[in-house]
Design a protein around this motif. Structure first.
Motif, PDB file in Angstrom:
ATOM      1  N   ALA A  21       0.827  -1.205   0.000  1.00  0.00           N
ATOM      2  CA  ALA A  21       0.000   0.000   0.000  1.00  0.00           C
ATOM      3  C   ALA A  21       0.865   1.259   0.000  1.00  0.00           C
ATOM      4  CB  ALA A  21      -0.934  -0.011   1.211  1.00  0.00           C
ATOM      5  N   LEU A  22       1.873   1.280   0.863  1.00  0.00           N
ATOM      6  CA  LEU A  22       2.797   2.418   0.872  1.00  0.00           C
ATOM      7  C   LEU A  22       3.592   2.488  -0.422  1.00  0.00           C
ATOM      8  CD1 LEU A  22       4.184   2.316   4.531  1.00  0.00           C
ATOM      9  CD2 LEU A  22       2.826   4.140   3.510  1.00  0.00           C
ATOM     10  N   GLY A  23       3.943   1.303  -0.933  1.00  0.00           N
ATOM     11  CA  GLY A  23       4.697   1.257  -2.177  1.00  0.00           C
ATOM     12  C   GLY A  23       3.925   1.819  -3.351  1.00  0.00           C
ATOM     13  N   LEU A  24       2.603   1.647  -3.350  1.00  0.00           N
ATOM     14  CA  LEU A  24       1.785   2.199  -4.433  1.00  0.00           C
ATOM     15  C   LEU A  24       1.835   3.726  -4.423  1.00  0.00           C
ATOM     16  CD1 LEU A  24      -1.348  -0.130  -4.422  1.00  0.00           C
ATOM     17  CD2 LEU A  24       0.394   0.078  -6.218  1.00  0.00           C
ATOM     18  N   TRP A  25       1.844   4.303  -3.214  1.00  0.00           N
ATOM     19  CA  TRP A  25       1.982   5.758  -3.148  1.00  0.00           C
ATOM     20  C   TRP A  25       3.344   6.206  -3.670  1.00  0.00           C
ATOM     21  CZ3 TRP A  25       4.936   9.109   0.238  1.00  0.00           C
ATOM     22  CH2 TRP A  25       4.612  10.468   0.062  1.00  0.00           C
ATOM     23  N   LEU A  26       4.395   5.453  -3.310  1.00  0.00           N
ATOM     24  CA  LEU A  26       5.724   5.776  -3.829  1.00  0.00           C
ATOM     25  C   LEU A  26       5.772   5.614  -5.343  1.00  0.00           C
ATOM     26  CD1 LEU A  26       8.062   4.138  -1.148  1.00  0.00           C
ATOM     27  CD2 LEU A  26       7.748   6.577  -1.579  1.00  0.00           C
ATOM     28  N   ALA A  27       5.091   4.587  -5.860  1.00  0.00           N
ATOM     29  CA  ALA A  27       5.057   4.374  -7.299  1.00  0.00           C
ATOM     30  C   ALA A  27       4.324   5.517  -8.004  1.00  0.00           C
ATOM     31  CB  ALA A  27       4.382   3.042  -7.621  1.00  0.00           C
ATOM     32  N   TRP A  28       3.279   6.035  -7.352  1.00  0.00           N
ATOM     33  CA  TRP A  28       2.565   7.188  -7.911  1.00  0.00           C
ATOM     34  C   TRP A  28       3.492   8.400  -7.986  1.00  0.00           C
ATOM     35  CZ3 TRP A  28       0.060  11.532  -5.139  1.00  0.00           C
ATOM     36  CH2 TRP A  28      -0.716  12.321  -6.005  1.00  0.00           C
ATOM     37  N   GLN A  29       4.384   8.521  -7.005  1.00  0.00           N
ATOM     38  CA  GLN A  29       5.341   9.620  -6.992  1.00  0.00           C
ATOM     39  C   GLN A  29       6.523   9.376  -7.927  1.00  0.00           C
ATOM     40  OE1 GLN A  29       5.049  12.530  -5.166  1.00  0.00           O
ATOM     41  NE2 GLN A  29       3.024  11.847  -4.506  1.00  0.00           N
ATOM     42  N   GLY A  30       6.958   8.105  -8.005  1.00  0.00           N
ATOM     43  CA  GLY A  30       8.191   7.803  -8.736  1.00  0.00           C
ATOM     44  C   GLY A  30       8.003   7.194 -10.102  1.00  0.00           C
ATOM     45  N   GLY A  31       6.781   6.784 -10.440  1.00  0.00           N
ATOM     46  CA  GLY A  31       6.519   6.284 -11.772  1.00  0.00           C
ATOM     47  C   GLY A  31       6.737   4.794 -11.933  1.00  0.00           C
ATOM     48  N   PRO A  32       6.712   4.307 -13.183  1.00  0.00           N
ATOM     49  CA  PRO A  32       6.791   2.875 -13.484  1.00  0.00           C
ATOM     50  C   PRO A  32       8.044   2.193 -12.946  1.00  0.00           C
ATOM     51  CG  PRO A  32       6.111   4.124 -15.424  1.00  0.00           C
ATOM     52  CD  PRO A  32       6.523   5.118 -14.401  1.00  0.00           C
ATOM     53  N   VAL A  33       9.144   2.910 -12.889  1.00  0.00           N
ATOM     54  CA  VAL A  33      10.389   2.306 -12.386  1.00  0.00           C
ATOM     55  C   VAL A  33      10.198   1.822 -10.952  1.00  0.00           C
ATOM     56  CG1 VAL A  33      12.782   2.775 -11.743  1.00  0.00           C
ATOM     57  CG2 VAL A  33      11.895   3.621 -13.910  1.00  0.00           C
ATOM     58  N   ILE A  34       9.605   2.649 -10.119  1.00  0.00           N
ATOM     59  CA  ILE A  34       9.384   2.291  -8.719  1.00  0.00           C
ATOM     60  C   ILE A  34       8.327   1.201  -8.613  1.00  0.00           C
ATOM     61  CG2 ILE A  34       8.675   3.160  -6.463  1.00  0.00           C
ATOM     62  CD1 ILE A  34      11.431   4.105  -7.430  1.00  0.00           C
ATOM     63  N   LEU A  35       7.303   1.262  -9.447  1.00  0.00           N
ATOM     64  CA  LEU A  35       6.262   0.227  -9.436  1.00  0.00           C
ATOM     65  C   LEU A  35       6.865  -1.135  -9.740  1.00  0.00           C
ATOM     66  CD1 LEU A  35       3.263  -0.514  -9.222  1.00  0.00           C
ATOM     67  CD2 LEU A  35       3.071  -0.029 -11.679  1.00  0.00           C
ATOM     68  N   ALA A  36       7.701  -1.205 -10.772  1.00  0.00           N
ATOM     69  CA  ALA A  36       8.325  -2.479 -11.148  1.00  0.00           C
ATOM     70  C   ALA A  36       9.263  -2.979 -10.062  1.00  0.00           C
ATOM     71  CB  ALA A  36       9.078  -2.313 -12.466  1.00  0.00           C
ATOM     72  N   ALA A  37      10.093  -2.076  -9.515  1.00  0.00           N
ATOM     73  CA  ALA A  37      11.035  -2.478  -8.468  1.00  0.00           C
ATOM     74  C   ALA A  37      10.296  -2.957  -7.228  1.00  0.00           C
ATOM     75  CB  ALA A  37      11.954  -1.298  -8.119  1.00  0.00           C
ATOM     76  N   GLY A  38       9.221  -2.269  -6.870  1.00  0.00           N
ATOM     77  CA  GLY A  38       8.452  -2.665  -5.695  1.00  0.00           C
ATOM     78  C   GLY A  38       7.773  -4.009  -5.869  1.00  0.00           C
ATOM     79  N   ALA A  39       7.232  -4.249  -7.050  1.00  0.00           N
ATOM     80  CA  ALA A  39       6.574  -5.532  -7.309  1.00  0.00           C
ATOM     81  C   ALA A  39       7.566  -6.682  -7.208  1.00  0.00           C
ATOM     82  CB  ALA A  39       5.914  -5.509  -8.685  1.00  0.00           C
ATOM     83  N   LEU A  40       8.751  -6.497  -7.770  1.00  0.00           N
ATOM     84  CA  LEU A  40       9.777  -7.538  -7.699  1.00  0.00           C
ATOM     85  C   LEU A  40      10.256  -7.746  -6.266  1.00  0.00           C
ATOM     86  CD1 LEU A  40      11.877  -6.696 -10.887  1.00  0.00           C
ATOM     87  CD2 LEU A  40      10.432  -8.713 -10.517  1.00  0.00           C
ATOM     88  N   ALA A  41      10.358  -6.669  -5.505  1.00  0.00           N
ATOM     89  CA  ALA A  41      10.781  -6.787  -4.107  1.00  0.00           C
ATOM     90  C   ALA A  41       9.758  -7.572  -3.293  1.00  0.00           C
ATOM     91  CB  ALA A  41      10.985  -5.392  -3.501  1.00  0.00           C
ATOM     92  N   LEU A  42       8.473  -7.310  -3.518  1.00  0.00           N
ATOM     93  CA  LEU A  42       7.423  -8.056  -2.820  1.00  0.00           C
ATOM     94  C   LEU A  42       7.468  -9.537  -3.185  1.00  0.00           C
ATOM     95  CD1 LEU A  42       4.384  -5.621  -3.089  1.00  0.00           C
ATOM     96  CD2 LEU A  42       5.318  -6.545  -0.960  1.00  0.00           C
ATOM     97  N   LEU A  43       7.620  -9.813  -4.465  1.00  0.00           N
ATOM     98  CA  LEU A  43       7.692 -11.203  -4.915  1.00  0.00           C
ATOM     99  C   LEU A  43       8.881 -11.916  -4.283  1.00  0.00           C
ATOM    100  CD1 LEU A  43       6.810 -13.539  -6.759  1.00  0.00           C
ATOM    101  CD2 LEU A  43       8.215 -12.517  -8.577  1.00  0.00           C
ATOM    102  N   SER A  44      10.023 -11.253  -4.255  1.00  0.00           N
ATOM    103  CA  SER A  44      11.231 -11.864  -3.695  1.00  0.00           C
ATOM    104  C   SER A  44      11.110 -12.082  -2.192  1.00  0.00           C
ATOM    105  CB  SER A  44      12.451 -10.983  -3.995  1.00  0.00           C
ATOM    106  OG  SER A  44      12.664 -10.883  -5.385  1.00  0.00           O
ATOM    107  N   ALA A  45      10.466 -11.142  -1.490  1.00  0.00           N
ATOM    108  CA  ALA A  45      10.290 -11.288  -0.042  1.00  0.00           C
ATOM    109  C   ALA A  45       9.506 -12.549   0.278  1.00  0.00           C
ATOM    110  CB  ALA A  45       9.585 -10.058   0.530  1.00  0.00           C
TER     111      ALA A  45
END
Length: 296
Positions: A107-131
């Protein structure tokens, strides 16, 4: 250590493994310091990055706790007791806790992705998957010896560069180069943990890099990671950070003590090396941050 009451707040606290938190918080601090040196730091975004990194670390720890218990990987471990294996928390409770923590991070990551764009969205999704997939079925990446590169990428490159990007909205050579030593020290924490648990992991089929190497090889590999973190400061000079490249040298005395323990300690005594590496990473990152801020 007195055992906590089953299901208690102290049980959850221990399951979150506070000793591992520097691995997630240090890179965010470094990325923010580089952004601040460039006059681009944004406090709300930096705080959100800290929160997301912290939650991802805790979520991954919960997943690791219940997944290793179900696999039997904790039966012969030499480190501190785990919550599921010790009966403090049930595997089901840890699964639910992990899902809740990771959903909050998302949820927090989505707000960061809204601020940082697709790069942050992709990095966050991969981080969640890896966790989740680090020790949980079906991927169990840690069991396949992939933990080290994953830690370097997500607790080094992605965390430092991503934190900088979401605040500055552009890539920075200084952030990329500063991420290298931070990532190497994060891998060193994992390497010490895997060196300590090498025999138990081998018995349970967990093929970490420490298992694949000989005991001597695993010790040398861990030592090389720590030494390489200092060598990795050299490119920082090319990014205009001569002071930032020189300042962490003051942590060398701490490094010498950690290296002696890694190369000489046996079995459960290696547990004492983990806080040493965590302290080293905190000190290294703090000095690196101060150096960038003073330069700025």
């Amino acid at each position: 250590m007195h055992s906590p009451a089953p299901g208690s707040l102290r049980a959850w606290w221990l399951a979150s493994r506070p000793a591992t938190w520097p691995a997630s918080l240090a890179p965010v601090a470094v990325g923010t310091a580089v952004a601040a040196a460039e006059g681009r730091a944004r406090a709300p975004l930096a705080l959100a990055c800290f929160a997301v990194a912290w939650l991802l670390q805790i979520g991954a720890n919960f997943v690791n706790d219940y997944a290793d218990c179900e696999r039997g990987a904790d039966a012969n471990r030499l480190g501190p007791p785990r919550a599921a294996q010790s009966g403090w928390l049930t595997p089901k409770a840890l699964r639910v806790g992990a899902a809740a923590v990771l959903l909050l991070a998302a949820a927090l990551g989505l707000w960061l992705a809204w601020q940082g764009g697709p790069v942050i969205l992709a990095a966050g999704a991969l981080a969640l998957l890896s966790a989740w997939a680090y020790t949980a079925s079906p991927l169990r990446l840690g069991y396949r010896g992939l933990g080290d590169p994953l830690v370097f990428v997500f607790f080094g490159i992605a965390a430092v560069v991503g934190t900088h990007w979401v605040q500055a909205r552009e890539f920075s050579v200084a952030a990329w180069f500063s991420a290298l030593p931070v990532g190497l020290l994060a891998v060193a924490m994992l390497a010490v943990n895997n060196l300590r648990d090498r025999e138990g992991d081998a018995a349970s089929g967990k093929r970490t890099l420490a298992v694949r190497l000989s005991k001597t090889g695993a010790r040398r590999y861990t030592a090389v990671l720590i030494v390489a973190s200092y060598a990795a400061l050299a490119p920082v000079v090319a990014a205009g950070g001569l002071f930032a490249a020189l300042m962490p040298i003051i942590t060398v005395p701490l490094t010498r003590r950690v290296l002696r323990r890694i190369m000489c300690a046996e079995g459960a005594a290696l547990s004492a090396a983990l806080p040493g590496v965590a302290l080293l990473q905190l000190a290294f990152a703090a000095v690196l941050c101060i150096a960038w801020l003073v330069r700025g």
